[in-house]
Design a protein around this motif. Structure first.
Motif, short mmCIF file in Angstrom:
data_model
loop_
_atom_site.label_atom_id
_atom_site.label_comp_id
_atom_site.label_asym_id
_atom_site.label_seq_id
_atom_site.Cartn_x
_atom_site.Cartn_y
_atom_site.Cartn_z
N VAL A 157 -24.07 -8.05 28.40
CA VAL A 157 -23.50 -9.16 27.62
C VAL A 157 -21.99 -8.97 27.47
O VAL A 157 -21.21 -9.92 27.68
CB VAL A 157 -24.18 -9.27 26.25
N ALA A 158 -21.57 -7.77 27.13
CA ALA A 158 -20.14 -7.50 26.99
C ALA A 158 -19.41 -7.71 28.31
O ALA A 158 -18.29 -8.26 28.34
CB ALA A 158 -19.92 -6.08 26.47
N GLN A 159 -20.03 -7.29 29.41
CA GLN A 159 -19.38 -7.39 30.72
C GLN A 159 -19.21 -8.85 31.14
O GLN A 159 -18.13 -9.25 31.60
CB GLN A 159 -20.20 -6.64 31.77
N VAL A 160 -20.26 -9.66 31.00
CA VAL A 160 -20.15 -11.04 31.47
C VAL A 160 -19.21 -11.85 30.57
O VAL A 160 -18.52 -12.75 31.05
CB VAL A 160 -21.53 -11.73 31.59
N LEU A 161 -19.17 -11.53 29.28
CA LEU A 161 -18.20 -12.20 28.42
C LEU A 161 -16.78 -11.87 28.84
O LEU A 161 -15.89 -12.73 28.83
CB LEU A 161 -18.43 -11.80 26.96
N GLN A 162 -16.57 -10.63 29.23
CA GLN A 162 -15.25 -10.24 29.74
C GLN A 162 -14.95 -10.94 31.05
O GLN A 162 -13.82 -11.40 31.28
CB GLN A 162 -15.19 -8.72 29.94
N ASP A 163 -15.94 -11.06 31.93
CA ASP A 163 -15.75 -11.70 33.23
C ASP A 163 -15.26 -13.14 33.08
O ASP A 163 -14.48 -13.62 33.91
CB ASP A 163 -17.05 -11.69 34.04
N VAL A 164 -15.75 -13.83 32.06
CA VAL A 164 -15.38 -15.24 31.89
C VAL A 164 -14.36 -15.45 30.78
O VAL A 164 -14.16 -16.56 30.29
CB VAL A 164 -16.63 -16.12 31.64
N GLN A 165 -13.70 -14.37 30.39
CA GLN A 165 -12.60 -14.43 29.41
C GLN A 165 -13.04 -14.99 28.05
O GLN A 165 -12.33 -15.79 27.43
CB GLN A 165 -11.45 -15.29 29.98
N GLY A 210 -14.05 -29.78 33.39
CA GLY A 210 -13.68 -29.73 31.99
C GLY A 210 -12.82 -28.55 31.60
O GLY A 210 -12.50 -28.37 30.43
N LEU A 211 -12.42 -27.73 32.57
CA LEU A 211 -11.62 -26.56 32.26
C LEU A 211 -10.13 -26.84 32.42
O LEU A 211 -9.72 -27.60 33.30
CB LEU A 211 -12.01 -25.38 33.16
N ASP A 212 -9.33 -26.20 31.59
CA ASP A 212 -7.88 -26.27 31.75
C ASP A 212 -7.49 -25.59 33.06
O ASP A 212 -8.21 -24.70 33.54
CB ASP A 212 -7.17 -25.58 30.58
N PRO A 213 -6.35 -25.96 33.64
CA PRO A 213 -5.95 -25.39 34.94
C PRO A 213 -5.91 -23.87 34.96
O PRO A 213 -6.33 -23.25 35.94
CB PRO A 213 -4.56 -25.99 35.17
N ASP A 214 -5.43 -23.24 33.88
CA ASP A 214 -5.34 -21.79 33.89
C ASP A 214 -6.72 -21.14 33.85
O ASP A 214 -6.98 -20.14 34.53
CB ASP A 214 -4.47 -21.28 32.74
N ILE A 215 -7.66 -21.74 33.10
CA ILE A 215 -9.02 -21.22 33.05
C ILE A 215 -9.74 -21.50 34.36
O ILE A 215 -10.51 -20.66 34.86
CB ILE A 215 -9.80 -21.82 31.87
N SER A 216 -9.48 -22.66 34.97
CA SER A 216 -10.07 -22.97 36.28
C SER A 216 -9.66 -21.92 37.30
O SER A 216 -10.47 -21.48 38.13
CB SER A 216 -9.62 -24.36 36.75
N LEU A 217 -8.39 -21.52 37.26
CA LEU A 217 -7.90 -20.49 38.17
C LEU A 217 -8.64 -19.18 37.96
O LEU A 217 -9.04 -18.51 38.93
CB LEU A 217 -6.40 -20.30 37.99
N GLU A 218 -8.87 -18.82 36.70
CA GLU A 218 -9.59 -17.57 36.41
C GLU A 218 -11.03 -17.64 36.92
O GLU A 218 -11.55 -16.65 37.45
CB GLU A 218 -9.58 -17.31 34.90
N ILE A 219 -11.67 -18.80 36.77
CA ILE A 219 -13.05 -18.95 37.25
C ILE A 219 -13.09 -18.89 38.77
O ILE A 219 -13.99 -18.26 39.36
CB ILE A 219 -13.67 -20.26 36.73
#
Length: 320
Positions: A120-128, A169-178
């Motif tokens: 759980v901690a790892q995947v939360l980190q993966d998706v910021q 629905g994601l902001d450009p900076d979050i889209s880049l992270e995904i």
């Protein structure tokens, strides 16, 4: 074959007692370590295909293997091999925290209790979303919920991941992270099937692109393969003022095999010219320079983009 994660053969699915055939004879391979994009207009059969590949919908005929498991005969076993992201505002308990939600789904997905909190901690980190682990999901934005959907799909460390519009629905900076996360997963050997309405996103991410129309596979390959199927390999784009546009009469200058589109943009005309492989843009460029004294400042001739290739064949993809 060992490198094939998903193998679909001759899938067919109809609705309304057979009156509407949503998918008709579609075959598809997705490899480990590959990002495979599935594109097509609304109603082409994309969602039905994804649902059959992920065991949410039984095909009328055909076969699906997920990591070697017959997904038609053994859907429960096949489901354990994959992660699915459908997104949307639903799918979580709103009054529970992100961490509580993911712990619940980790139990459902069979994550060992000794690894549950670590995963759980790892995947939360993966998706910021680590800083929002204790926050209630009811307070999450649409983009945060989308990231939480991805985190849920990753909990059991699947080697096959299905992503339906993952950056909607994601902001450009979050889209880049995904997108970076998706690329990283593929580099780690995960097979990814991606659907998206963002042609730029698909062009950036996908190793293989499959285009479907009216429930059938039309073409599968790279961007240049799709452009070639559409009948061209390069595009020229430029704008002209109304006076220049009237004087040049481009339709009279261009060969009949060349596709020419013209549309208004602000107070000018935007021209897009699709060049078949056998035709050169040199004559047009010489004419523009001769008539205007120079090429238009925004003139660009470049290999076709995925969006240009897709739009050029949109009529051929629509159901008749």
């Amino acid at each position: 074959m060992a490198d094939i994660a998903v193998e679909a053969r001759q899938l067919k699915r109809s609705f309304n007692k057979g009156k509407f055939v949503a998918v008709n004879g579609l075959s598809l391979d997705i490899k480990y370590g590959q990002i495979h994009a599935l594109l097509g207009p609304n109603g082409a059969g994309k969602t039905t295909t994804v649902k059959m590949l992920t065991t949410l919908l039984q095909p009328d005929s055909g076969s699906v293997k997920i990591a070697g498991v017959d997904a038609v005969k053994n859907p429960t076993s096949a489901r354990r091999k994959l992660g699915l992201v459908l997104g949307g505002d639903l799918g979580f308990y709103p009054r529970a925290s992100a961490q509580q939600n993911l712990c619940f789904f980790a139990d459902i997905q069979g994550v060992p209790s000794a690894k549950r909190h670590q995963r759980v901690a790892q995947v939360l980190q993966d998706v910021q979303l680590s800083q929002y682990a204790e926050a209630k999901v009811s307070g999450f934005s649409r983009g945060m919920k989308q990231r939480l959907h991805i985190a849920r799909a990753l909990l059991h460390e699947p080697r096959i991941l299905f992503l339906d519009e993952p950056t909607t629905g994601l902001d450009p900076d979050i889209s880049l992270e995904i997108r970076d996360l998706i690329s990283r997963l593929a580099r780690q050997g995960v097979a990814v099937l991606l659907t998206s309405h963002s042609m730029a996103e698909v062009e950036e991410l996908a190793d293989q692109i499959s285009l479907i129309g009216a429930g059938k596979l039309v073409i599968s390959g790279q961007v240049q393969d799709i452009a070639a199927y559409a009948g061209f390999d390069r595009c020229s784009t430029f704008t002209l003022t109304p006076a220049q546009d009237s004087r040049l009469k481009l339709n009279e200058l261009l060969p009949s095999a060349v596709v020419h589109e013209r549309r208004p943009v602000s107070a000018q005309w935007l021209h897009t010219i699709y060049w078949p492989q056998a035709h050169s843009s040199a004559a047009l460029e010489a004419e523009l320079e001769g008539q205007l004294g120079r090429l238009p400042a925004d003139y660009l001739c470049r290999p076709a983009t995925l969006e240009q290739a897709y739009l050029a064949m949109a009529d051929r993809l629509a159901r008749q």
